[in-house]
Design a protein around this motif. Structure first.
Motif, short mmCIF file in Angstrom:
data_model
loop_
_atom_site.label_atom_id
_atom_site.label_comp_id
_atom_site.label_asym_id
_atom_site.label_seq_id
_atom_site.Cartn_x
_atom_site.Cartn_y
_atom_site.Cartn_z
N THR A 100 -23.54 68.07 33.51
CA THR A 100 -24.24 67.90 32.23
C THR A 100 -23.39 67.13 31.23
OG1 THR A 100 -25.43 69.98 32.57
CG2 THR A 100 -25.32 69.14 30.32
N LEU A 101 -22.13 67.53 31.09
CA LEU A 101 -21.26 66.91 30.08
C LEU A 101 -20.89 65.48 30.43
CD1 LEU A 101 -18.89 69.91 29.28
CD2 LEU A 101 -20.82 69.08 27.93
N THR A 102 -20.55 65.24 31.70
CA THR A 102 -20.16 63.88 32.08
C THR A 102 -21.35 62.93 32.06
OG1 THR A 102 -20.36 64.45 34.43
CG2 THR A 102 -18.17 64.60 33.44
N ALA A 103 -22.56 63.45 32.25
CA ALA A 103 -23.76 62.60 32.14
C ALA A 103 -23.86 62.05 30.72
CB ALA A 103 -25.01 63.39 32.51
N ARG A 104 -23.53 62.88 29.74
CA ARG A 104 -23.59 62.42 28.35
C ARG A 104 -22.54 61.36 28.07
NH1 ARG A 104 -24.03 68.47 25.61
NH2 ARG A 104 -26.09 69.00 26.46
N THR A 105 -21.32 61.60 28.53
CA THR A 105 -20.27 60.60 28.26
C THR A 105 -20.53 59.32 29.06
OG1 THR A 105 -18.85 61.62 29.97
CG2 THR A 105 -18.50 62.29 27.68
N THR A 106 -21.13 59.45 30.25
CA THR A 106 -21.48 58.26 31.03
C THR A 106 -22.51 57.42 30.29
OG1 THR A 106 -21.00 59.35 33.12
CG2 THR A 106 -22.42 57.41 33.21
N THR A 107 -23.51 58.09 29.70
CA THR A 107 -24.52 57.37 28.91
C THR A 107 -23.88 56.68 27.72
OG1 THR A 107 -26.24 58.96 29.57
CG2 THR A 107 -26.67 57.62 27.61
N ALA A 108 -23.00 57.40 27.03
CA ALA A 108 -22.31 56.80 25.88
C ALA A 108 -21.47 55.61 26.31
CB ALA A 108 -21.42 57.85 25.20
N ARG A 109 -20.80 55.74 27.45
CA ARG A 109 -19.95 54.66 27.95
C ARG A 109 -20.78 53.42 28.31
NH1 ARG A 109 -17.68 57.53 31.34
NH2 ARG A 109 -15.91 58.22 30.10
N THR A 110 -21.96 53.66 28.89
CA THR A 110 -22.84 52.55 29.25
C THR A 110 -23.28 51.79 28.01
OG1 THR A 110 -23.65 53.74 31.19
CG2 THR A 110 -25.02 51.94 30.37
N HIS A 111 -23.68 52.53 26.97
CA HIS A 111 -24.12 51.87 25.73
C HIS A 111 -22.97 51.13 25.06
CE1 HIS A 111 -28.05 53.48 26.11
NE2 HIS A 111 -27.77 54.73 25.77
N LEU A 112 -21.80 51.74 25.05
CA LEU A 112 -20.65 51.09 24.40
C LEU A 112 -20.22 49.85 25.17
CD1 LEU A 112 -18.62 54.30 23.49
CD2 LEU A 112 -19.65 52.70 21.86
N SER A 113 -20.29 49.92 26.50
CA SER A 113 -19.90 48.76 27.30
C SER A 113 -20.85 47.59 27.08
CB SER A 113 -19.88 49.14 28.79
OG SER A 113 -18.91 50.14 29.03
N ALA A 114 -22.11 47.90 26.79
CA ALA A 114 -23.10 46.83 26.57
C ALA A 114 -22.81 46.04 25.29
CB ALA A 114 -24.50 47.43 26.50
N ILE A 115 -22.03 46.64 24.39
CA ILE A 115 -21.74 45.96 23.13
C ILE A 115 -20.98 44.67 23.37
CG2 ILE A 115 -20.38 46.15 20.99
CD1 ILE A 115 -21.30 49.04 20.79
N GLU A 116 -20.11 44.65 24.40
CA GLU A 116 -19.34 43.45 24.69
C GLU A 116 -20.25 42.25 24.95
OE1 GLU A 116 -15.89 41.85 27.80
OE2 GLU A 116 -16.61 43.91 27.89
N LYS A 117 -21.32 42.47 25.73
CA LYS A 117 -22.27 41.39 25.99
C LYS A 117 -23.04 41.01 24.74
CE LYS A 117 -22.92 42.34 30.91
NZ LYS A 117 -23.90 42.71 31.98
N LEU A 118 -23.38 42.02 23.92
CA LEU A 118 -24.08 41.73 22.67
C LEU A 118 -23.22 40.91 21.74
CD1 LEU A 118 -25.76 45.21 22.00
CD2 LEU A 118 -26.86 43.10 22.80
#
Length: 441
Positions: free
Chosen positions: A166-184
């Motif tokens: 449960t907890l790592t799913a949340r941090t994985t989602t956050a990491r995915t969104h934050l990683s997308a910022i580089e492309k943005l």
């Protein structure tokens, strides 16, 4: 190790799983197809990579090294302790000698907690302390077996893993969104540059804005940055990534006397005339430079007025500028392209009046400063998510992530069953006694 909660125990990994290193397949045994050979480079953190796959055929001598879905793997040399699981999509697969298979005993009943421990920094850190060798560490299966794991009761193991998921799913989602910022960020910057240069008029040839192009020599060098008392020349990687990187350099022969005018100085506009199709034509303005670095044959200095350097820099980085540079680059292979000086001078560049250029540069610098601040915050947040995952795992293995239940069967009871199973497995089988021949009865 910190004091563990009631009902927990510590156990050597060797009690909970068997550890088998692979077979030393020779390169002459590689085949176009067959069993996917899991080598050290294929074992990444939490996943099996199919990068540069090799295949082998198994026979009676190597059949014992065939892998099955669910097998846990870990690297034994180099970056030791990387752990991943084999999945059906990787099969059929075989085990190389620099990788070990970790097979949990059946009496453990549940290997989710064990796998979480093996993929945690706790395991990697402890393993690194026992690694042998200098530049390339190595570790033996026996050493892995001696490492201790904090073991909770079986029901608590299951609760811990559910909570971790449960907890790592949340941090994985956050990491995915934050990683997308580089492309943005890259998309935003490209949009700003397109906006500036698509409206600019009065095109001129780049060569008309230059007072000269200076290049260095092509020499066989020592592949390391020069010491302060030595002289060096820059690699193309020194100008490839947006900022001048003086450490991307190599040392000139001590007998060579470079042309003093090829010395790299702060404020120089440097251009990479050779590289891959994506990186050829990379350009930077030097901010800080040591006093012993010189141009190479592949990194040119574009001499022009200081007030024109930022304009040329940003245009050559824009989408339109990049398209022109790729069009004038030559070479039969995509892996290495070249831009000759005559072709570079022929590139056309918009040149509005001084006031319009000043306003446009201010728009670029202001917009980029804002987006760079956002990117820096995203990078900081990414590091925080990594740290958060580590803290969550540390709590899990200290018995602080989920509450204990006094009704749970103690871990020692589970260990006793595991030891009993191992003892039975190791006990030699009693064969049927042969009856004596009839003439001896």
């Amino acid at each position: 190790m910190t004091e563990l909660p009631k009902g927990w125990a510590t156990s050597p990994l060797g009690e909970l799983l068997s550890i088998q290193s692979g077979f030393a397949f020779k390169s002459t045994e590689y085949r176009p197809s067959g069993h996917f050979l899991i080598r050290i480079g294929n074992v990444q953190d939490g996943r099996v990579s199919r990068d540069k796959p090799q295949f082998v055929e198994l026979d009676a001598r190597t059949k014992a090294f065939e892998l099955a879905a669910g097998d846990i793997l870990t690297s034994l040399t180099g970056n030791i302790g990387r752990v991943a699981r084999i999945q059906n999509k990787h099969l059929p697969a075989a085990l190389n000698q620099r990788v070990a298979r970790l097979k949990p005993t059946k009496a453990l009943q549940f290997d989710g907690y064990l796998y979480a421990f093996l993929t945690s920094p706790s395991f990697r850190t402890e393993l690194a302390l026992h690694g042998k060798g200098g530049a390339q560490q190595n570790v033996s299966p026996a050493t892995i077996g001696e490492l201790k794991i904090p073991l909770p009761p079986l029901p608590e193991q299951r609760r811990i893993v559910r909570k971790l998921v449960t907890l790592t799913a949340r941090t994985t989602t956050a990491r995915t969104h934050l990683s997308a910022i580089e492309k943005l960020v890259e998309r935003y910057k490209a949009g700003v540059l397109d906006q500036v240069f698509s409206t600019a008029e009065n095109r001129v040839a780049l060569g008309s804005l230059l007072t000269g192009i200076k290049a260095g020599k092509n020499l066989r060098c020592d592949e390391r940055p020069p010491l302060p008392h030595e002289r060096g020349t820059v690699k193309v990687s020194a100008v490839s990534w947006g900022r001048f990187q003086p450490d991307q350099s190599k040392t000139l022969p001590p007998t060579f006397e470079p042309d003093p005018s090829s010395l790299i100085r702060p404020g120089d506009l440097l251009f990479s005339r050779a590289n891959t199709v994506e990186l050829v034509g990379a350009v930077v303005i030097v901010d800080v430079a040591p006093k012993n670095l010189f141009l190479s044959d592949k990194v040119l200095r574009l001499d022009t007025s200081d007030h024109l350097k930022p304009w040329i820099l940003w245009y050559l980085r824009s989408g339109e500028g990049r398209r022109q540079l790729e069009e004038v680059s030559s070479g039969n292979q995509m892996s290495m392209r070249n831009i000759g000086q005559a072709s570079l001078k022929a590139v056309t560049i918009p040149l509005p009046d001084t006031e319009e250029r000043r306003n446009a540069l201010n728009l670029i610098e202001t917009g980029f400063a804002k987006i760079d601040r956002l990117a820096a915050e995203a990078e900081k947040a990414l590091k925080l998510t990594d740290r958060l995952d580590q803290r969550i795992l540390a709590k899990a293995f200290a018995g602080k992530l989920v509450p204990q239940d006094p009704n749970d069967e103690p871990a020692e009871t589970l260990l006793a069953r595991i030891r009993a199973e191992r003892a039975v497995a190791l006990k030699p089988k009693q064969g049927r006694k042969k009856r004596p021949p009839h003439d001896l009865v």
